[in-house]
Motif scaffolding. Sequence first.
Motif, PDB file in Angstrom:
ATOM      1  N   GLY A  11       0.437  -4.317   4.741  1.00 52.42           N
ATOM      2  CA  GLY A  11      -0.849  -4.869   5.148  1.00 52.42           C
ATOM      3  C   GLY A  11      -0.769  -5.665   6.431  1.00 52.42           C
ATOM      4  O   GLY A  11      -1.675  -6.429   6.761  1.00 52.42           O
ATOM      5  N   ASP A  12       0.308  -5.462   7.175  1.00 52.07           N
ATOM      6  CA  ASP A  12       0.555  -6.206   8.410  1.00 52.07           C
ATOM      7  C   ASP A  12       0.297  -5.362   9.659  1.00 52.07           C
ATOM      8  O   ASP A  12       0.732  -5.722  10.757  1.00 52.07           O
ATOM      9  CB  ASP A  12       1.994  -6.719   8.434  1.00 52.07           C
ATOM     10  N   ALA A  33       0.849  -1.186   0.000  1.00 49.95           N
ATOM     11  CA  ALA A  33       0.000   0.000   0.000  1.00 49.95           C
ATOM     12  C   ALA A  33       0.886   1.237   0.000  1.00 49.95           C
ATOM     13  O   ALA A  33       1.872   1.308   0.751  1.00 49.95           O
ATOM     14  CB  ALA A  33      -0.908   0.000   1.224  1.00 49.95           C
ATOM     15  N   HIS A  64      -5.153   0.470   5.911  1.00 47.08           N
ATOM     16  CA  HIS A  64      -6.399  -0.258   5.628  1.00 47.08           C
ATOM     17  C   HIS A  64      -6.593  -0.584   4.154  1.00 47.08           C
ATOM     18  O   HIS A  64      -7.618  -1.164   3.784  1.00 47.08           O
ATOM     19  CB  HIS A  64      -7.590   0.564   6.130  1.00 47.08           C
ATOM     20  N   HIS A 102      -5.140  -2.742   2.073  1.00 41.11           N
ATOM     21  CA  HIS A 102      -5.200  -4.163   1.702  1.00 41.11           C
ATOM     22  C   HIS A 102      -6.600  -4.731   1.974  1.00 41.11           C
ATOM     23  O   HIS A 102      -7.170  -5.422   1.117  1.00 41.11           O
ATOM     24  CB  HIS A 102      -4.146  -4.970   2.459  1.00 41.11           C
ATOM     25  N   ALA A 103      -7.130  -4.434   3.142  1.00 38.64           N
ATOM     26  CA  ALA A 103      -8.462  -4.935   3.490  1.00 38.64           C
ATOM     27  C   ALA A 103      -9.519  -4.323   2.577  1.00 38.64           C
ATOM     28  O   ALA A 103     -10.471  -5.003   2.160  1.00 38.64           O
ATOM     29  CB  ALA A 103      -8.779  -4.626   4.950  1.00 38.64           C
ATOM     30  N   SER A 110       2.805   0.353   3.412  1.00 39.39           N
ATOM     31  CA  SER A 110       2.437  -0.699   4.361  1.00 39.39           C
ATOM     32  C   SER A 110       2.334  -2.027   3.628  1.00 39.39           C
ATOM     33  O   SER A 110       1.847  -2.087   2.490  1.00 39.39           O
ATOM     34  CB  SER A 110       1.105  -0.386   5.043  1.00 39.39           C
ATOM     35  N   TRP A 168      -9.074  -3.272  -0.531  1.00 42.99           N
ATOM     36  CA  TRP A 168      -8.944  -3.895  -1.847  1.00 42.99           C
ATOM     37  C   TRP A 168      -9.574  -5.284  -1.871  1.00 42.99           C
ATOM     38  O   TRP A 168     -10.212  -5.661  -2.853  1.00 42.99           O
ATOM     39  CB  TRP A 168      -7.490  -3.948  -2.277  1.00 42.99           C
ATOM     40  N   ASP A 169      -9.425  -6.036  -0.827  1.00 36.44           N
ATOM     41  CA  ASP A 169     -10.065  -7.358  -0.764  1.00 36.44           C
ATOM     42  C   ASP A 169     -11.574  -7.244  -0.971  1.00 36.44           C
ATOM     43  O   ASP A 169     -12.183  -8.031  -1.708  1.00 36.44           O
ATOM     44  CB  ASP A 169      -9.781  -8.029   0.584  1.00 36.44           C
TER      45      ASP A 169
END
Length: 214
Positions: free
Chosen positions: A48-49, A25, A165, A167-168, A46, A170-171
């Motif tokens: 995503g961790d 990100a 946030h 990554h979440a 990030s 994008w999911d």
Amino acid sequence: MSLSPRIHLHDGDLPDGLDLGSVVAVDTEAMGLNPHRDRLCLVQLSAGDGQAHLVQIRSERLGGRGADSPNLKALLSDPAVTKLMHFARFDVALLQHALGITVGPTICTKIAARLVRTFTSYHGLAHLCRELLGVELAKQQQTSDWGARTLSREQLNYAASDVLHLHALWDKLEALLVREDRREIAQACFDFLSARARLDILGYEDPDIFSHRA
């Protein structure tokens, strides 16, 4: 410099050997919204961790290194690492202009949202995080002075929140793209972003070469 267990501030470049994975990100802060006029001040990343790495880009006049950021440049231009952004058109243009690199490949959550959430005109990051993730993002520092020699803890917390946030988010959005059979067209848009950013830097926002205007 570590500000908290999840926010790490780096002066001028990423540290050697930092591995942020295959999808990173990315966000930026600048002195304004004109890449020609307004200098790049901060790059947020990030994996995503739950951790954010913030690279402060300071000019030599402020005792910094300017665009001498080899590790950051290598990551942003690495074809094996996907850069996940919100409103990537601006961030890619700013990064390419300021750092002299080609940024890619990229994914843009704003484009994804506009492709599948056509029932609303609200596609800002704060709105999407609230609607899809139940996360409230504070925006008080959005228009603060990012060119200061020393950034406040409030500024850095705000900057970190813009990548923590993605990554979440994008999911959620990718699942909607697949559901609505728009994942392929989204990818075509993402693949064009580097060229679109180059056109913006060359001044082809107005006139828009894709417009039907004479």
